[in-house]
Design an enzyme around this catalytic site. Structure first.
Site: not given
Ligand SMILES: NC(=O)c1ccc[n+]([C@@H]2O[C@H](COP(=O)([O-])OP(=O)(O)OC[C@H]3O[C@@H](n4cnc5c(N)ncnc54)[C@H](O)[C@@H]3O)[C@@H](O)[C@H]2O)c1
Length: 387
Positions: A51, A53, A127, A169, A207-208, A299, A302
């Site tokens: 993903g 992050i 997310k 959140k 996250v931008l 939405r 939110e």
């Molecule tokens: N992006 C943001 O703005 C943000 C901000 C705060 C927190 N977060 C949290 O950080 C985490 C990652 O965010 P992101 O933006 O990288 O999301 P993303 O969707 O880009 O990445 C998430 C990754 O987790 C994997 N995944 C999901 N469920 C899974 C499972 N059951 N088993 C194995 N892999 C699994 C997905 O395949 C994906 O590659 C999330 O939990 C999100 O809530 C994100």
């Protein structure tokens, strides 16, 4: 590293200068030396490695000469790209891509048993708030049960620390995503009492440039000639860069004592409308005349604004002044956590969305669910369509 990020992200990335300008503040400066010392020679596992992050965390760790890096994810093609990008950028790195789901105990157990990681970053999760309002069961299974399964495996295999990515959140949640993120924070605090592994959560703002983020969607909309869609003129959020958010998570691993929730200081929240207008200008167009902005309204799930912590919560400083921890992070104990997991599991088995949401509100009393979640849906066709 920048080039690699481009290779491994499926969504368009913003120019670095644009990201910095949109943030409206200086990113938190993290001392990478202590992180390097922490990671060097260690076996490190990242869930959600493919993903936005997770892949940035992987590339930051790769630069710290770990003993081995294991990327765990259920998404095959994105992890394939991550593997290729890392191999190109860090030819010496022992990287192991592992495909599996966190919600399947066997998948997680197999990987932890094979590598016995010392440090675990848990960046997998669901997310998308409005989307997952319609998928309550999957959200609970993934964000809460998945976290518990991974944390238990880390503890059972003697990991030093387990750092989970949380979100603003989780504070006063009005969505299933927010409630499950808060429930997972509470679960880690409860589980901390019975293990030597140090568990911690790190709350991030938006996250931008992450997949599906406002800035990423806006960049796509601008490329298509508009319009940009903003929910309300007053909607505001805390924003972070991808690098900053990953480094804050890594920093938590270098200082955590166990049981904390880390909260970064992110200045004043930014109006999403301002962000949209700024981005249009940064990409050489004029907002409202060249590129239209449409207001689409609320939405599901939110809020107008988010909070990183509550005013009445005591925050404790860490050696990085912009990152603090919440001292009294929750009062859930291990027995009640086990009960909640069992009852939630049973309610999911019965396709009873109302009960699942009711149990979530018991576990996270400050959660205010959407009224439709509390309508009777047990074992009906409707409940299966809208879980
Ligand atoms: N992006 C943001 O703005 C943000 C901000 C705060 C927190 N977060 C949290 O950080 C985490 C990652 O965010 P992101 O933006 O990288 O999301 P993303 O969707 O880009 O990445 C998430 C990754 O987790 C994997 N995944 C999901 N469920 C899974 C499972 N059951 N088993 C194995 N892999 C699994 C997905 O395949 C994906 O590659 C999330 O939990 C999100 O809530 C994100």
């Amino acid at each position: 590293m920048k080039q690699m990020q481009r290779n491994i992200q499926s969504t368009p990335t913003l120019p670095d200068s644009a990201t910095q300008e949109l943030l409206g503040r200086t990113p938190i400066p993290i001392d990478m030396q202590s992180i390097r010392e922490k990671m060097q020679g260690k076996v490190v596992l990242v869930t959600g490695a493919a993903g936005s992050i997770g892949s940035e965390i992987c590339s930051q760790i790769a630069a710290c000469a770990p003993g081995a890096l294991i990327g765990f994810d259920q998404a095959e093609t994105p992890i394939f790209h991550l593997q290729r990008g890392l191999a190109k950028e860090f030819p010496e790195l022992a990287f192991h891509a592992e495909i599996g789901s966190l919600t399947r105990f066997e998948d997680v157990d197999r990987v932890f048993n094979r590598y016995h990681p010392s440090i675990v970053f848990h960046a997998a999760g669901l997310k998308h708030v409005p989307l997952m309002e319609r998928h309550v069961f999957a959200t609970v299974e993934n964000n809460l049960f998945g976290t518990c399964i991974a944390a238990e495996a880390a503890a059972a295999n003697g990991a030093e620390c387990f750092i989970r990515v949380s979100t603003d959140k989780a504070v006063l949640p009005t969505s299933v995503i927010g409630a499950t993120k808060r429930a997972a924070e509470l679960a880690l605090v409860a589980m901390q009492k019975s293990t030597g592994t140090k568990f911690a959560s790190v709350r991030l703002g938006n996250v931008l440039g992450s997949s599906g983020s406002a800035s990423t969607v806006f960049a796509e909309q601008i490329a298509a000639g508009g319009p940009l869609t903003v929910t309300y003129p007053a909607m505001e959020r805390y924003f972070m860069t991808l690098r900053e958010s990953s480094q804050v998570v890594l920093y938590a691993a270098s200082v955590c004592q166990g049981g904390e929730i880390f909260v970064p200081e992110l200045g004043t929240p930014v109006k999403v409308l301002d962000l949209a207008e700024k981005l249009i200008r940064l990409l050489g167009r004029e907002p409202h005349c060249e590129i239209r902005i449409e207001f689409t309204g609320a939405r599901p799930g939110e809020k107008l604004s988010e909070h990183l912590s509550l005013p009445q919560q005591a925050l404790t400083s860490t050696k990085q002044p912009e990152i603090r921890t919440i001292s009294s992070a929750g009062d859930l104990d291990l027995y009640r956590l086990r009960d909640f997991r069992k009852t939630l599991q049973r309610a999911i088995g019965l396709h009873d969305r109302k009960r699942v949401v009711e149990f979530l509100t018991q576990m996270v009393p400050e959660y205010i669910p959407a009224p439709e979640h509390l309508e009777n849906t047990a074992a009906t066709g409707a409940s299966r369509k809208t879980q």
